[in-house]
Design a protein around this motif. Structure first.
Motif, PDB file in Angstrom:
ATOM      1  N   GLY A  55      70.034  21.124  -3.899  1.00 28.61           N
ATOM      2  CA  GLY A  55      70.244  20.080  -4.903  1.00 28.61           C
ATOM      3  C   GLY A  55      69.478  20.310  -6.186  1.00 28.61           C
ATOM      4  O   GLY A  55      69.443  19.433  -7.050  1.00 28.61           O
ATOM      5  N   THR A  56      68.837  21.463  -6.304  1.00 25.62           N
ATOM      6  CA  THR A  56      68.232  21.861  -7.586  1.00 25.62           C
ATOM      7  C   THR A  56      69.259  22.631  -8.401  1.00 25.62           C
ATOM      8  O   THR A  56      69.500  22.314  -9.577  1.00 25.62           O
ATOM      9  CB  THR A  56      66.979  22.736  -7.338  1.00 25.62           C
ATOM     10  OG1 THR A  56      66.014  21.937  -6.648  1.00 25.62           O
ATOM     11  CG2 THR A  56      66.383  23.241  -8.631  1.00 25.62           C
ATOM     12  N   VAL A  57      69.912  23.616  -7.755  1.00 22.91           N
ATOM     13  CA  VAL A  57      70.909  24.395  -8.510  1.00 22.91           C
ATOM     14  C   VAL A  57      72.124  23.535  -8.875  1.00 22.91           C
ATOM     15  O   VAL A  57      72.776  23.802  -9.892  1.00 22.91           O
ATOM     16  CB  VAL A  57      71.335  25.693  -7.769  1.00 22.91           C
ATOM     17  CG1 VAL A  57      70.183  26.655  -7.661  1.00 22.91           C
ATOM     18  CG2 VAL A  57      71.980  25.421  -6.431  1.00 22.91           C
ATOM     19  N   THR A  58      72.413  22.486  -8.086  1.00 24.44           N
ATOM     20  CA  THR A  58      73.561  21.642  -8.449  1.00 24.44           C
ATOM     21  C   THR A  58      73.317  20.955  -9.793  1.00 24.44           C
ATOM     22  O   THR A  58      74.238  20.797 -10.594  1.00 24.44           O
ATOM     23  CB  THR A  58      73.839  20.583  -7.367  1.00 24.44           C
ATOM     24  OG1 THR A  58      72.615  19.932  -7.018  1.00 24.44           O
ATOM     25  CG2 THR A  58      74.477  21.201  -6.133  1.00 24.44           C
ATOM     26  N   LEU A  59      72.067  20.561 -10.052  1.00 31.28           N
ATOM     27  CA  LEU A  59      71.743  19.943 -11.351  1.00 31.28           C
ATOM     28  C   LEU A  59      71.956  20.966 -12.473  1.00 31.28           C
ATOM     29  O   LEU A  59      72.520  20.656 -13.525  1.00 31.28           O
ATOM     30  CB  LEU A  59      70.289  19.453 -11.360  1.00 31.28           C
ATOM     31  CG  LEU A  59      69.962  18.296 -10.415  1.00 31.28           C
ATOM     32  CD1 LEU A  59      68.445  18.143 -10.252  1.00 31.28           C
ATOM     33  CD2 LEU A  59      70.561  16.994 -10.934  1.00 31.28           C
ATOM     34  N   GLU A  60      71.521  22.183 -12.219  1.00 28.56           N
ATOM     35  CA  GLU A  60      71.656  23.240 -13.230  1.00 28.56           C
ATOM     36  C   GLU A  60      73.131  23.584 -13.462  1.00 28.56           C
ATOM     37  O   GLU A  60      73.562  23.793 -14.604  1.00 28.56           O
ATOM     38  CB  GLU A  60      70.878  24.485 -12.792  1.00 28.56           C
ATOM     39  CG  GLU A  60      69.379  24.218 -12.699  1.00 28.56           C
ATOM     40  CD  GLU A  60      68.577  25.364 -12.083  1.00 28.56           C
ATOM     41  OE1 GLU A  60      67.463  25.096 -11.623  1.00 28.56           O
ATOM     42  OE2 GLU A  60      69.071  26.511 -12.043  1.00 28.56           O
ATOM     43  N   MET A  61      73.898  23.617 -12.365  1.00 22.63           N
ATOM     44  CA  MET A  61      75.339  23.914 -12.473  1.00 22.63           C
ATOM     45  C   MET A  61      76.036  22.885 -13.369  1.00 22.63           C
ATOM     46  O   MET A  61      76.843  23.229 -14.235  1.00 22.63           O
ATOM     47  CB  MET A  61      75.993  23.876 -11.077  1.00 22.63           C
ATOM     48  CG  MET A  61      75.736  25.093 -10.229  1.00 22.63           C
ATOM     49  SD  MET A  61      75.831  24.774  -8.421  1.00 22.63           S
ATOM     50  CE  MET A  61      77.348  23.875  -8.206  1.00 22.63           C
ATOM     51  N   GLY A  62      75.716  21.603 -13.149  1.00 18.48           N
ATOM     52  CA  GLY A  62      76.356  20.528 -13.919  1.00 18.48           C
ATOM     53  C   GLY A  62      76.008  20.617 -15.402  1.00 18.48           C
ATOM     54  O   GLY A  62      76.887  20.531 -16.267  1.00 18.48           O
TER      55      GLY A  62
END
Ligand SMILES: Cc1ncc(COP(=O)(O)O)c(C=O)c1O
Length: 370
Positions: A55-62
């Motif tokens: 759920g860290t990379v998901t923030l970056e992806m968005g």
């Protein structure tokens, strides 16, 4: 104290994991991953979901897919896990820290409004501990200034705002399935959105810049990376999601009982969800001292067998990395600075025992206050 352990698993996890093991595809292209994305996205009331390894990379992806980057500012509450801020920094933008509200612990829309500049691109609502930020007021604000309203919903699986689930109200919502979350595969994450074009950009970015229409595996159209969730994570998460609604009900029942047993205790108060927040999933039971010493209280409570944490040790901007010049913008945050000295949280498993356990927890809290 008969507080159940966390995480929990059962036959369903084993059945789905065996199915993955028996298949020739253990990675992100196993249909189990797409099934989990569909199931979770529908559960959270959104249309498109892209899973990832945490759920860290998901923030970056968005953020990346929205084109937020150098020269842009993103308004972030001063109280959150570090990823909300580092995601902004990692895409090259500047986090602008603003204060929280004292009772919900979530971003204060009035403070957020005062922090908007010509560089602002988005406001992050973090639903801290489970209760949701003031989504209607934040929406009015982002609409008035032409900004994106983003949700870091890492704490808010199953939480609802006027009948709609967290993560489906903003431009995107990001979730974590890290070990302590209310559903977990040890690690994992997903971004959900109602914007199809945005979801395609997010998926392409997380899948090495490939197109989402099944074009050749070795054609890469944009600069991406590999953030894919494994089929093992998806298998466990499908089973965890099936159990989540009953667990939320149980935590709510026990929380109401606990509060009713503590109404006359003057030493502590608890985080309050807003009336529009019709379901609170209780990722954390957040409280604060009204009188007395927090260090003593948390120590005594731990000794009595009730696990708890004395809150984050600092606001986000007090982390060493945000002490560097020009790393962020900081507005006055008296409420956040007060919260770190007086607050504490209990993990959600504290609310997952039987009635007798909940009564014993209430007695332990009373004793720890004395
Ligand atoms: C508010 C918040 N955002 C983001 C994250 C990051 O999630 P992950 O640990 O899956 O990378 C967390 C994690 O615990 C979190 O609490």
């Amino acid at each position: 104290m008969n507080i159940p352990p966390w995480p929990v698993s059962g036959d369903r996890e084993l059945e789905l994991l065996r199915e993955v093991l028996a298949s020739p595809q253990w990675g992100g292209f196993n249909p189990m991953v797409a099934k989990f994305e569909r199931d979770f996205t529908a559960y959270q009331d959104a249309r498109y979901g892209v899973s990832a390894m945490n759920g860290t990379v998901t923030l970056e992806m968005g953020l990346q897919a929205l084109g937020i980057g150098p020269g842009d500012e993103v308004i972030v509450p001063a109280i959150s896990f570090v990823s909300t801020a580092t995601a902004v920094t990692r895409v090259g933008a500047t986090p602008v820290f603003v204060d929280i509200e004292p009772s919900s612990y979530n971003i204060d829309p009035v403070r957020a409004a005062l922090a908007v500049t010509s560089k602002t691109k988005a406001i992050f609502a973090v639903h801290f501990g489970g209760p949701m930020a003031q989504m209607d007021r934040l929406r009015e604000l982002t609409d008035a200034f032409g900004l994106f309203l983003l949700e870091d919903a890492a704490h808010a699986h199953g939480t609802e705002w006027r009948g709609r689930r967290a993560g489906s109200l903003g431009t995107f919502g990001s979730f974590s399935f890290q070990n302590g979350k209310v559903m977990t595969a040890g690690e994992g994450g997903i971004v959900i959105t109602n914007d199809e074009a945005l979801s395609e950009r997010i998926r392409s970015f997380a899948n090495q810049g490939r197109r989402t229409d099944g074009a050749s595996f070795f054609h890469h159209y944009t600069l991406g990376s590999n953030y894919r969730m494994t089929a093992f994570q998806a298998a466990v998460l499908i089973a965890q999601l099936e159990r989540l609604p009953q667990q939320i009900e149980l935590r709510n029942r026990n929380a109401q009982l606990l509060f009713s047993l503590l109404t006359d205790v003057e030493e502590i108060g608890f985080q309050k969800a807003l009336p529009e927040n019709n379901i609170h999933s209780y990722y954390l039971l957040v409280g604060h001292m009204l009188k007395g010493n927090r260090t003593e209280f948390v120590k005594k409570l731990n000794k009595l067998g009730v696990p708890n944490t004395p809150f984050y040790p600092h606001t986000l901007y007090q982390n060493p990395m945000y002490q560097r010049p020009d790393s962020c913008v900081v507005h006055d945050c008296p409420i956040a600075e007060d919260a770190i000295t007086r607050s504490f949280w209990l993990p959600h498993r504290v609310l997952m025992g039987d009635e007798e356990t909940t009564r014993n927890i209430a007695s332990a809290i009373r004793e720890a206050c004395a």
